[in-house]
Motif scaffolding. Sequence first.
Motif, PDB file in Angstrom:
ATOM      1  N   GLN A  79       0.820  -1.211   0.000  1.00  0.00           N
ATOM      2  CA  GLN A  79       0.000   0.000   0.000  1.00  0.00           C
ATOM      3  C   GLN A  79       0.857   1.265   0.000  1.00  0.00           C
ATOM      4  N   LEU A  80       1.940   1.260   0.775  1.00  0.00           N
ATOM      5  CA  LEU A  80       2.823   2.423   0.799  1.00  0.00           C
ATOM      6  C   LEU A  80       3.497   2.617  -0.559  1.00  0.00           C
ATOM      7  N   ALA A  81       3.896   1.512  -1.194  1.00  0.00           N
ATOM      8  CA  ALA A  81       4.524   1.617  -2.522  1.00  0.00           C
ATOM      9  C   ALA A  81       3.571   2.256  -3.527  1.00  0.00           C
ATOM     10  N   LYS A  82       2.296   1.881  -3.457  1.00  0.00           N
ATOM     11  CA  LYS A  82       1.301   2.500  -4.348  1.00  0.00           C
ATOM     12  C   LYS A  82       1.208   3.996  -4.089  1.00  0.00           C
ATOM     13  N   MET A  83       1.171   4.381  -2.828  1.00  0.00           N
ATOM     14  CA  MET A  83       1.034   5.784  -2.470  1.00  0.00           C
ATOM     15  C   MET A  83       2.252   6.600  -2.909  1.00  0.00           C
ATOM     16  N   ASN A 109       8.034  11.324  -7.294  1.00  0.00           N
ATOM     17  CA  ASN A 109       9.370  11.034  -7.805  1.00  0.00           C
ATOM     18  C   ASN A 109      10.492  11.609  -6.950  1.00  0.00           C
ATOM     19  N   GLU A 110      10.151  12.529  -6.047  1.00  0.00           N
ATOM     20  CA  GLU A 110      11.191  13.127  -5.224  1.00  0.00           C
ATOM     21  C   GLU A 110      11.681  12.178  -4.122  1.00  0.00           C
ATOM     22  N   TYR A 111      10.958  11.050  -3.915  1.00  0.00           N
ATOM     23  CA  TYR A 111      11.366  10.084  -2.906  1.00  0.00           C
ATOM     24  C   TYR A 111      12.069   8.884  -3.544  1.00  0.00           C
ATOM     25  N   THR A 112      13.105   8.411  -2.883  1.00  0.00           N
ATOM     26  CA  THR A 112      13.763   7.166  -3.292  1.00  0.00           C
ATOM     27  C   THR A 112      13.634   6.151  -2.165  1.00  0.00           C
ATOM     28  N   VAL A 113      13.542   4.888  -2.542  1.00  0.00           N
ATOM     29  CA  VAL A 113      13.322   3.833  -1.555  1.00  0.00           C
ATOM     30  C   VAL A 113      14.610   3.066  -1.296  1.00  0.00           C
ATOM     31  N   SER A 114      14.747   2.555  -0.092  1.00  0.00           N
ATOM     32  CA  SER A 114      15.837   1.637   0.249  1.00  0.00           C
ATOM     33  C   SER A 114      15.329   0.673   1.314  1.00  0.00           C
ATOM     34  N   MET A 115      16.054  -0.406   1.497  1.00  0.00           N
ATOM     35  CA  MET A 115      15.648  -1.426   2.466  1.00  0.00           C
ATOM     36  C   MET A 115      16.860  -1.888   3.252  1.00  0.00           C
ATOM     37  N   TYR A 175      11.677   5.565   2.680  1.00  0.00           N
ATOM     38  CA  TYR A 175      11.533   6.483   1.547  1.00  0.00           C
ATOM     39  C   TYR A 175      12.113   7.821   1.982  1.00  0.00           C
ATOM     40  N   ASP A 176      13.079   8.305   1.230  1.00  0.00           N
ATOM     41  CA  ASP A 176      13.755   9.552   1.602  1.00  0.00           C
ATOM     42  C   ASP A 176      13.697  10.572   0.477  1.00  0.00           C
ATOM     43  N   SER A 177      13.518  11.820   0.862  1.00  0.00           N
ATOM     44  CA  SER A 177      13.589  12.939  -0.073  1.00  0.00           C
ATOM     45  C   SER A 177      14.504  13.997   0.532  1.00  0.00           C
ATOM     46  N   GLU A 178      14.660  15.106  -0.155  1.00  0.00           N
ATOM     47  CA  GLU A 178      15.504  16.181   0.343  1.00  0.00           C
ATOM     48  C   GLU A 178      14.946  16.796   1.615  1.00  0.00           C
ATOM     49  N   VAL A 179      13.638  16.721   1.793  1.00  0.00           N
ATOM     50  CA  VAL A 179      13.016  17.430   2.911  1.00  0.00           C
ATOM     51  C   VAL A 179      12.572  16.536   4.067  1.00  0.00           C
ATOM     52  N   ASP A 180      12.345  15.246   3.812  1.00  0.00           N
ATOM     53  CA  ASP A 180      11.915  14.378   4.910  1.00  0.00           C
ATOM     54  C   ASP A 180      12.083  12.911   4.541  1.00  0.00           C
ATOM     55  N   GLY A 181      11.720  12.048   5.471  1.00  0.00           N
ATOM     56  CA  GLY A 181      11.802  10.613   5.262  1.00  0.00           C
ATOM     57  C   GLY A 181      10.632   9.900   5.900  1.00  0.00           C
ATOM     58  N   ILE A 182      10.271   8.757   5.334  1.00  0.00           N
ATOM     59  CA  ILE A 182       9.183   7.924   5.851  1.00  0.00           C
ATOM     60  C   ILE A 182       9.734   6.512   6.004  1.00  0.00           C
ATOM     61  N   GLU A 183       9.464   5.862   7.136  1.00  0.00           N
ATOM     62  CA  GLU A 183       9.923   4.493   7.357  1.00  0.00           C
ATOM     63  C   GLU A 183       8.792   3.623   7.890  1.00  0.00           C
ATOM     64  N   ILE A 184       8.791   2.370   7.457  1.00  0.00           N
ATOM     65  CA  ILE A 184       7.996   1.341   8.121  1.00  0.00           C
ATOM     66  C   ILE A 184       8.952   0.219   8.493  1.00  0.00           C
ATOM     67  N   LYS A 185       8.680  -0.434   9.611  1.00  0.00           N
ATOM     68  CA  LYS A 185       9.654  -1.381  10.152  1.00  0.00           C
ATOM     69  C   LYS A 185       8.947  -2.537  10.836  1.00  0.00           C
ATOM     70  N   HIS A 186       9.474  -3.730  10.660  1.00  0.00           N
ATOM     71  CA  HIS A 186       9.003  -4.893  11.413  1.00  0.00           C
ATOM     72  C   HIS A 186      10.180  -5.505  12.148  1.00  0.00           C
ATOM     73  N   THR A 187       9.986  -5.756  13.433  1.00  0.00           N
ATOM     74  CA  THR A 187      11.028  -6.373  14.264  1.00  0.00           C
ATOM     75  C   THR A 187      10.484  -7.642  14.890  1.00  0.00           C
ATOM     76  N   ALA A 188      11.113  -8.769  14.599  1.00  0.00           N
ATOM     77  CA  ALA A 188      10.742 -10.040  15.233  1.00  0.00           C
ATOM     78  C   ALA A 188      11.478 -10.143  16.565  1.00  0.00           C
ATOM     79  N   HIS A 189      10.755 -10.420  17.641  1.00  0.00           N
ATOM     80  CA  HIS A 189      11.379 -10.562  18.953  1.00  0.00           C
ATOM     81  C   HIS A 189      11.885 -11.990  19.179  1.00  0.00           C
ATOM     82  N   ASN A 190      11.274 -12.951  18.508  1.00  0.00           N
ATOM     83  CA  ASN A 190      11.716 -14.352  18.576  1.00  0.00           C
ATOM     84  C   ASN A 190      11.118 -15.086  17.386  1.00  0.00           C
ATOM     85  N   ARG A 191      11.328 -16.392  17.309  1.00  0.00           N
ATOM     86  CA  ARG A 191      10.869 -17.173  16.153  1.00  0.00           C
ATOM     87  C   ARG A 191       9.466 -17.766  16.346  1.00  0.00           C
TER      88      ARG A 191
END
Length: 233
Positions: A112-116, A121-127, A187-203
């Motif tokens: 959903q975020l990728a669609k948005m 174009n001012e934002y670039t994505v990284s992982m 997602y980062d641009s010259e003026v700001d950044g947006i992040e989503i994150k998932h952290t597994a605490h165990n298996r």
Amino acid sequence: MKIGLFGYGKMGKMIAGMAEERGHTIATKVDLDTVEIDYASFDVAIDFSTPEAAFENITNCFKNNVPVISGTTGWLDRYQEAVELCQQNDSAFIYASNFSLGVNIFFELNRQLAKMMSQLNEYTVSMEEIHHTQKLDAPSGTAITLAEGIMENSSYMDWQLNGTGENSIPIHSIREGAVPGTHTIAYDSEVDGIEIKHTAHNRKGFALGAILAAEWILGKKGIFGMRDVLNFT
């Protein structure tokens, strides 16, 4: 439910314990030294074996009318062949790079975020993905699934491990300590950044998701994914 467990490493042992807590039976444990397998003794197979063994484990189950849940990575060059054999034998199959319920919700958020972001174009994505030092493959299967979700909903064409390129998603893989798994999309641009994150605490989340998928697939025929199990539309 009687389960045939293929692979009895850390994940296999966790799945076995959690399955028994939910009232299921581990009918057989198949590991490297297993010679004979009684396919009639179990209702469903859960495969967390090795890349070298996975394809044969999975397709032998199809040939013996046993549905399969697989979380083994590193064998997917033969995935389509496995799908065709499943269909030929009128069996059922779920493969997921990650069975965690939280991660599968994260996959949906990522799409959903990728669609948005696709029109901005001012934002670039990284992982970035971080795992324990015993995890030898990089990037993780989860990271690849995340990259595919971005590519399906944007103009990005591919991904690159620890590199950059035009229309490529850079994936930075880190191996440290005993980290079960952390994935961050930025997602980062010259003026700001947006992040989503998932952290597994165990298996435990991975094991629970695999068992829920096994419970869900009983009585069904076809090729499915965790989106089906979780009823995401």
